[in-house]
Design a protein around this motif. Structure first.
Motif, PDB file in Angstrom:
ATOM      1  N   UNK A 206      -7.088  24.909  12.155  1.00  0.00           N
ATOM      2  CA  UNK A 206      -7.213  26.363  11.614  1.00  0.00           C
ATOM      3  C   UNK A 206      -6.582  26.797  10.432  1.00  0.00           C
ATOM      4  N   UNK A 207      -7.120  28.072  10.121  1.00  0.00           N
ATOM      5  CA  UNK A 207      -6.428  28.591   8.573  1.00  0.00           C
ATOM      6  C   UNK A 207      -5.921  29.873   8.725  1.00  0.00           C
ATOM      7  N   UNK A 208      -4.904  29.960   7.902  1.00  0.00           N
ATOM      8  CA  UNK A 208      -3.902  31.229   7.857  1.00  0.00           C
ATOM      9  C   UNK A 208      -4.137  31.531   6.297  1.00  0.00           C
ATOM     10  N   UNK A 209      -3.862  32.821   6.288  1.00  0.00           N
ATOM     11  CA  UNK A 209      -4.184  33.485   4.565  1.00  0.00           C
ATOM     12  C   UNK A 209      -2.810  33.569   4.245  1.00  0.00           C
ATOM     13  N   UNK A 210      -2.520  32.647   3.059  1.00  0.00           N
ATOM     14  CA  UNK A 210      -1.259  32.682   2.469  1.00  0.00           C
ATOM     15  C   UNK A 210      -1.363  32.839   0.851  1.00  0.00           C
ATOM     16  N   UNK A 211      -0.901  33.835   0.335  1.00  0.00           N
ATOM     17  CA  UNK A 211      -0.875  34.027  -1.075  1.00  0.00           C
ATOM     18  C   UNK A 211       0.669  33.652  -1.576  1.00  0.00           C
ATOM     19  N   UNK A 212       1.074  32.660  -2.213  1.00  0.00           N
ATOM     20  CA  UNK A 212       2.417  32.322  -2.426  1.00  0.00           C
ATOM     21  C   UNK A 212       2.895  33.166  -3.495  1.00  0.00           C
ATOM     22  N   UNK A 213       1.938  33.815  -4.127  1.00  0.00           N
ATOM     23  CA  UNK A 213       2.409  34.687  -5.536  1.00  0.00           C
ATOM     24  C   UNK A 213       2.722  36.276  -4.790  1.00  0.00           C
ATOM     25  N   UNK A 214       3.024  36.112  -3.539  1.00  0.00           N
ATOM     26  CA  UNK A 214       3.207  37.501  -3.089  1.00  0.00           C
ATOM     27  C   UNK A 214       4.108  37.267  -1.915  1.00  0.00           C
ATOM     28  N   UNK A 215       5.238  37.978  -1.917  1.00  0.00           N
ATOM     29  CA  UNK A 215       6.258  37.668  -1.027  1.00  0.00           C
ATOM     30  C   UNK A 215       5.919  38.356   0.316  1.00  0.00           C
ATOM     31  N   UNK A 216       5.249  39.341   0.167  1.00  0.00           N
ATOM     32  CA  UNK A 216       4.614  40.139   1.340  1.00  0.00           C
ATOM     33  C   UNK A 216       3.623  39.412   2.101  1.00  0.00           C
ATOM     34  N   UNK A 217       2.748  38.580   1.456  1.00  0.00           N
ATOM     35  CA  UNK A 217       1.795  37.522   2.178  1.00  0.00           C
ATOM     36  C   UNK A 217       2.563  36.407   2.666  1.00  0.00           C
ATOM     37  N   UNK A 218       3.689  36.045   2.018  1.00  0.00           N
ATOM     38  CA  UNK A 218       4.417  34.907   2.635  1.00  0.00           C
ATOM     39  C   UNK A 218       4.878  35.387   3.932  1.00  0.00           C
ATOM     40  N   UNK A 219       5.504  36.481   3.991  1.00  0.00           N
ATOM     41  CA  UNK A 219       6.074  36.807   5.240  1.00  0.00           C
ATOM     42  C   UNK A 219       5.068  37.118   6.251  1.00  0.00           C
ATOM     43  N   UNK A 220       3.932  37.791   5.913  1.00  0.00           N
ATOM     44  CA  UNK A 220       2.938  37.699   7.137  1.00  0.00           C
ATOM     45  C   UNK A 220       2.225  36.464   7.546  1.00  0.00           C
ATOM     46  N   UNK A 221       2.053  35.604   6.509  1.00  0.00           N
ATOM     47  CA  UNK A 221       1.611  34.156   7.080  1.00  0.00           C
ATOM     48  C   UNK A 221       2.790  33.807   7.983  1.00  0.00           C
ATOM     49  N   UNK A 222       4.114  33.617   7.521  1.00  0.00           N
ATOM     50  CA  UNK A 222       4.945  33.113   8.392  1.00  0.00           C
ATOM     51  C   UNK A 222       5.044  33.761   9.768  1.00  0.00           C
ATOM     52  N   UNK A 223       4.900  35.215   9.785  1.00  0.00           N
ATOM     53  CA  UNK A 223       4.761  35.770  11.044  1.00  0.00           C
ATOM     54  C   UNK A 223       3.861  35.199  11.998  1.00  0.00           C
ATOM     55  N   UNK A 224       2.531  35.214  11.209  1.00  0.00           N
ATOM     56  CA  UNK A 224       1.499  34.703  12.070  1.00  0.00           C
ATOM     57  C   UNK A 224       1.678  33.180  12.692  1.00  0.00           C
ATOM     58  N   UNK A 225       2.277  32.560  11.825  1.00  0.00           N
ATOM     59  CA  UNK A 225       2.659  31.036  12.315  1.00  0.00           C
ATOM     60  C   UNK A 225       3.488  30.895  12.997  1.00  0.00           C
ATOM     61  N   UNK A 226       4.645  31.815  13.234  1.00  0.00           N
ATOM     62  CA  UNK A 226       5.581  31.779  14.294  1.00  0.00           C
ATOM     63  C   UNK A 226       5.009  32.305  15.531  1.00  0.00           C
ATOM     64  N   UNK A 227       4.222  33.645  15.394  1.00  0.00           N
ATOM     65  CA  UNK A 227       3.532  33.872  16.429  1.00  0.00           C
ATOM     66  C   UNK A 227       2.793  32.876  17.303  1.00  0.00           C
ATOM     67  N   UNK A 228       2.100  32.230  16.524  1.00  0.00           N
ATOM     68  CA  UNK A 228       1.038  31.273  16.915  1.00  0.00           C
ATOM     69  C   UNK A 228       1.476  29.829  17.407  1.00  0.00           C
ATOM     70  N   UNK A 229       2.584  29.483  17.252  1.00  0.00           N
ATOM     71  CA  UNK A 229       2.963  27.972  17.383  1.00  0.00           C
ATOM     72  C   UNK A 229       4.422  28.201  17.726  1.00  0.00           C
TER      73      UNK A 229
ATOM     74  N   UNK B 141       4.495  33.411 -12.908  1.00  0.00           N
ATOM     75  CA  UNK B 141       3.550  33.052 -11.910  1.00  0.00           C
ATOM     76  C   UNK B 141       4.085  31.490 -11.530  1.00  0.00           C
ATOM     77  N   UNK B 142       4.175  30.754 -12.377  1.00  0.00           N
ATOM     78  CA  UNK B 142       4.698  29.322 -11.870  1.00  0.00           C
ATOM     79  C   UNK B 142       6.076  29.311 -10.981  1.00  0.00           C
ATOM     80  N   UNK B 143       6.860  29.894 -11.830  1.00  0.00           N
ATOM     81  CA  UNK B 143       8.119  30.059 -11.088  1.00  0.00           C
ATOM     82  C   UNK B 143       8.042  30.769  -9.732  1.00  0.00           C
ATOM     83  N   UNK B 144       7.222  31.873  -9.543  1.00  0.00           N
ATOM     84  CA  UNK B 144       7.192  32.564  -8.301  1.00  0.00           C
ATOM     85  C   UNK B 144       6.220  32.023  -7.387  1.00  0.00           C
ATOM     86  N   UNK B 145       5.258  31.138  -7.746  1.00  0.00           N
ATOM     87  CA  UNK B 145       4.434  30.624  -6.926  1.00  0.00           C
ATOM     88  C   UNK B 145       4.793  29.173  -6.246  1.00  0.00           C
TER      89      UNK B 145
END
Length: 302
Positions: A68-91, A117-121
């Motif tokens: 399966x595929x989950x959207x994750x942009x490591x350069x955005x903490x908002x995206x990281x939180x959304x991806x983690x929420x999706x993964x926690x809910x789905x597994x 960028x490198x440090x944050x990602x």
């Protein structure tokens, strides 16, 4: 000594593996092998369309593979939180988290949260993702957090706690080295904080020299070296072996580091390797952990 290969990956049936940056290169090869061995694999990627195409390639090559595929942009903490929420809910559980995605030699830039960028990602994004998913891993016997570092952790790498956003000085090679050093400091400190025998462990790996898309923005000197050293530079499938061994070899212990066995750790089959003296500095590990929690707002359940 017998050479460790992808054929040594034991059955992964019943296991859930999350692989960041898995639509191409080493991440793709890692996900492909795990799926072929029976794992339910999540490709956590920035470009969902590329992720879906990668998933189709994996399922096309391995009948019955579950990807399966989950959207994750490591350069955005908002995206990281959304991806983690999706993964926690789905597994209900996660057995493997493979922090593979990375930014190498792109030009100077910042994440959506204002970090270099490198440090944050490479570091902060994976630090936050791990902290947000760890509660799904801690109860799972044999679960692992595998973080992919680099030989670059030895190159002009130093954690400047007085300038975490690289606002006063910037060099892209040093910035990359710093982020890869942070991957190791994080792994070692996480292992020390984890609960103990039979539970989750933290392990690191590096691919040596590998032909991947990350090299497309490398300085001319790096590209020239890659051309000259072509016969020694590995294809992604070989570059993925240290990660796969860290993730799946039953004999792996927490806090170990894997890389190629050849000269300079540039090529070869995977073995346990050592990291720089700086990466084992306990005071730096602990300070990096504290700073990373402050910068990301993520607290670990350990």
């Amino acid at each position: 000594m017998r050479k460790w290969t992808a054929e040594d990956v034991p059955s992964q049936r019943g296991r859930v593996a999350v692989v960041t940056g898995a639509n191409t290169g080493i991440g793709f090869e890692t996900a492909k092998v795990l799926a072929a061995r029976g794992a339910s694999v999540v490709l956590a990627v920035r470009d969902r369309d590329k992720g879906e195409r990668a998933a189709a390639r994996i399922t096309g090559a391995a009948s019955g593979a579950e990807v399966t595929v989950t959207h994750l942009d490591l350069a955005s903490l908002k995206s990281v939180r959304a991806a983690a929420e999706e993964l926690r809910a789905g597994h209900p559980k996660i057995d493997l988290l493979i922090n593979n995605a990375g930014v190498l030699f792109t030009g100077k830039g910042t994440t959506s949260d204002g970090f270099e960028l490198r440090w944050g990602t490479n570091h902060l994004g994976h630090f936050a993702l791990t902290g947000l998913l760890l509660e799904k891993m801690l109860p799972v016997p044999g679960s692992r957090v595998v973080t992919v570092s680099s030989l670059g952790h030895r190159v002009r790498a130093r954690i400047d706690f007085d300038d975490p956003r690289s606002e006063r000085s910037y060099d892209r090679i040093a910035a990359y080295g710093r982020s890869k050093l942070a991957n190791l400091l994080f792994t070692y400190e996480l292992q020390r904080r984890l609960p103990g025998i039979g539970k989750t462990i933290a392990v690191a790996a590096h691919p040596g020299g590998a032909h991947t898309d990350l090299m497309r923005n490398a300085p001319a000197s790096f590209r020239a070296f890659a051309t000259i050293a072509g016969p020694l530079v590995q294809r992604p499938a070989m570059g993925a072996l240290p990660t796969l061994r860290a993730a799946a070899d039953p004999g792996v212990l927490g806090g170990e580091y894997f890389g190629p066995a050849g000269p300079g750790e540039i090529w070869g089959h995977p073995r346990r390797v050592s990291s720089s003296e700086q990466s084992h500095d306990l005071a730096v590990q602990r300070r990096l952990w504290t700073v990373s929690e402050e910068l990301t707002g993520v607290r670990f359940p350990v």
